[in-house]
Design a protein around this motif. Structure first.
Motif, PDB file in Angstrom:
ATOM      1  N   UNK A 278      52.131 -47.381  -7.122  1.00 53.95           N
ATOM      2  CA  UNK A 278      53.291 -48.260  -7.120  1.00 53.95           C
ATOM      3  C   UNK A 278      53.223 -49.309  -8.226  1.00 53.95           C
ATOM      4  N   UNK A 279      52.143 -49.361  -8.993  1.00 46.29           N
ATOM      5  CA  UNK A 279      52.027 -50.362 -10.053  1.00 46.29           C
ATOM      6  C   UNK A 279      53.136 -50.159 -11.079  1.00 46.29           C
ATOM      7  N   UNK A 280      53.896 -51.212 -11.296  1.00 48.10           N
ATOM      8  CA  UNK A 280      54.992 -51.145 -12.246  1.00 48.10           C
ATOM      9  C   UNK A 280      56.294 -50.610 -11.699  1.00 48.10           C
ATOM     10  N   UNK A 281      56.324 -50.238 -10.447  1.00 49.30           N
ATOM     11  CA  UNK A 281      57.557 -49.711  -9.862  1.00 49.30           C
ATOM     12  C   UNK A 281      58.603 -50.819  -9.738  1.00 49.30           C
ATOM     13  N   UNK A 282      59.866 -50.422  -9.803  1.00 48.29           N
ATOM     14  CA  UNK A 282      60.986 -51.343  -9.630  1.00 48.29           C
ATOM     15  C   UNK A 282      61.538 -51.177  -8.228  1.00 48.29           C
ATOM     16  N   UNK A 283      61.621 -52.280  -7.501  1.00 48.06           N
ATOM     17  CA  UNK A 283      62.191 -52.255  -6.155  1.00 48.06           C
ATOM     18  C   UNK A 283      63.508 -53.015  -6.167  1.00 48.06           C
ATOM     19  N   UNK A 284      64.561 -52.379  -5.665  1.00 49.65           N
ATOM     20  CA  UNK A 284      65.888 -52.988  -5.616  1.00 49.65           C
ATOM     21  C   UNK A 284      66.251 -53.252  -4.158  1.00 49.65           C
ATOM     22  N   UNK A 285      66.711 -54.440  -3.888  1.00 48.76           N
ATOM     23  CA  UNK A 285      67.149 -54.794  -2.535  1.00 48.76           C
ATOM     24  C   UNK A 285      68.590 -54.300  -2.356  1.00 48.76           C
ATOM     25  N   UNK A 286      68.729 -53.002  -2.177  1.00 46.08           N
ATOM     26  CA  UNK A 286      70.052 -52.381  -2.103  1.00 46.08           C
ATOM     27  C   UNK A 286      70.866 -52.901  -0.922  1.00 46.08           C
ATOM     28  N   UNK A 287      70.202 -53.340   0.152  1.00 47.56           N
ATOM     29  CA  UNK A 287      70.921 -53.827   1.341  1.00 47.56           C
ATOM     30  C   UNK A 287      71.161 -55.327   1.305  1.00 47.56           C
ATOM     31  N   UNK A 288      70.699 -55.987   0.236  1.00 44.89           N
ATOM     32  CA  UNK A 288      70.918 -57.431   0.065  1.00 44.89           C
ATOM     33  C   UNK A 288      70.405 -58.226   1.259  1.00 44.89           C
ATOM     34  N   UNK A 289      69.155 -57.979   1.605  1.00 44.91           N
ATOM     35  CA  UNK A 289      68.551 -58.660   2.755  1.00 44.91           C
ATOM     36  C   UNK A 289      67.757 -59.894   2.352  1.00 44.91           C
ATOM     37  N   UNK A 290      67.409 -60.021   1.068  1.00 44.03           N
ATOM     38  CA  UNK A 290      66.553 -61.113   0.615  1.00 44.03           C
ATOM     39  C   UNK A 290      67.354 -62.141  -0.177  1.00 44.03           C
ATOM     40  N   UNK A 291      66.817 -63.370  -0.246  1.00 42.66           N
ATOM     41  CA  UNK A 291      67.527 -64.451  -0.914  1.00 42.66           C
ATOM     42  C   UNK A 291      66.602 -65.297  -1.785  1.00 42.66           C
ATOM     43  N   UNK A 292      65.507 -64.732  -2.258  1.00 45.98           N
ATOM     44  CA  UNK A 292      64.504 -65.525  -2.954  1.00 45.98           C
ATOM     45  C   UNK A 292      64.692 -65.569  -4.468  1.00 45.98           C
ATOM     46  N   UNK A 293      65.737 -64.916  -4.988  1.00 44.42           N
ATOM     47  CA  UNK A 293      65.983 -64.878  -6.419  1.00 44.42           C
ATOM     48  C   UNK A 293      67.424 -64.504  -6.683  1.00 44.42           C
TER      49      UNK A 293
END
Length: 313
Positions: A278-293
């Motif tokens: 998983x090093x370097x993988x891109x994770x997208x918050x597709x469900x818009x559950x986070x608010x930290x950025x």
């Protein structure tokens, strides 16, 4: 925007993207380039800096006046990644160079040059990042107000659906310095991301690809020689049925935002886990559950006819 800063690791497709920004064309917006910053990526920092200086000289007298600033020699954390298997040990496909009047290398480090340009042109500077995001992350740490000073940030990077080209899950630019990428994704509101998958979705037929370089400019002539050399040194490349142009697509978005016909906004993360798949993988918050950025604008579709105009040099 009034000026452009190009952060790059030339690089075969970087060479094409640089020509798009530096060579005026009737059907492409021309924005003055204030600085070309180099960063270790496709090959090491000495080589990419030499390549940038040589390419600007090869592209003509006007391009040769653009200042070049040497940037980071490796990631801010983790192992180095290079791609000589794709770009050759020299970054330009083992190209036989010819004599040009090379632009000079400036003494200011690239991260400081980015900050200084943004301060001189507050709210009017577009940054287009075509390599690992090390310089941008360093600049952010030195000048926390950088996101507010810049007008736009366009990044080529990320495998938003997990289809990597560095590893099974990591795109090269993000995977080469995921700590820097995550820092940038977390702090630049409105950042525009042109992912590896979007690049794959906008491949070009061989005739379209070679037509990009059929113009009369010195840049077109240079790129014709680059492509011809690549065809000779890598016969499988010459026989491809389609060609992807990652960095030129990002440059197209930077020069003409209207080329984007479909995009979405979601928060994006880069994973730092050396030794892991998983090093370097891109994770997208597709469900818009986070608010930290802040959300990132993910480019999904581009106007193909307009691309054919913008990529022609």
């Amino acid at each position: 925007m009034s000026v452009l800063v190009i952060d790059t690791d030339p690089g075969l497709d970087d060479a094409h993207a640089l020509a798009m920004a530096l060579v005026p064309a009737p059907r492409r917006p021309h924005v003055p380039v204030a600085a070309v910053c180099t960063v270790a990526g496709n090959v090491g920092i000495d080589t990419v800096t030499d390549n940038a200086r040589w390419l600007l000289g090869a592209y003509g007298e006007d391009a040769a006046t653009i200042p070049v600033y040497r940037g980071a020699a490796g990631p801010i954390a983790g192992p180095r990644s290079e791609a000589p298997d794709i770009h050759g040990a020299d970054g330009l496909g083992e190209l036989g160079r010819w004599s040009v009047t090379q632009t000079g290398e400036q003494g200011t480090p690239a991260a400081l040059a980015l900050i200084e340009t943004a301060r001189r042109h507050p709210g009017e500077t577009t940054l287009v990042a075509l390599g690992p995001l090390t310089n941008v992350a360093l600049a952010l740490r030195l000048e926390p107000r950088l996101p507010q000073l810049l007008d736009r940030v366009v990044v080529m990077g990320g495998a938003i659906h997990g289809r990597g080209n560095l590893t099974i899950s990591a795109e090269f630019n993000t995977g080469a310095d995921p700590a820097a990428a995550d820092l940038v994704f977390a702090h630049f509101p409105g950042l525009v991301l042109l992912s590896w998958e979007t690049t794959l979705d906008h491949a070009f037929a061989p005739a379209e690809f070679t037509a990009f370089f059929d113009g009369p400019s010195r840049a077109a002539a240079t790129l014709r020689r680059v492509v011809a050399n690549r065809f000779v040194t890598d016969p499988s490349y010459a026989q491809r049925s389609a060609y992807v142009r990652a960095d030129p697509l990002a440059m197209a978005v930077a020069l003409d935002p209207t080329v984007v016909t479909q995009a979405s906004e979601h928060r994006v993360y880069a994973e730092y886990a050396p030794g892991s798949a998983r090093h370097g993988a891109t994770a997208v918050d597709w469900r818009d559950t986070l608010r930290d950025r802040p959300p990132v604008t993910l480019v999904e579709r581009l106007d193909r006819d307009r691309l054919l105009e913008l990529l022609h040099v």
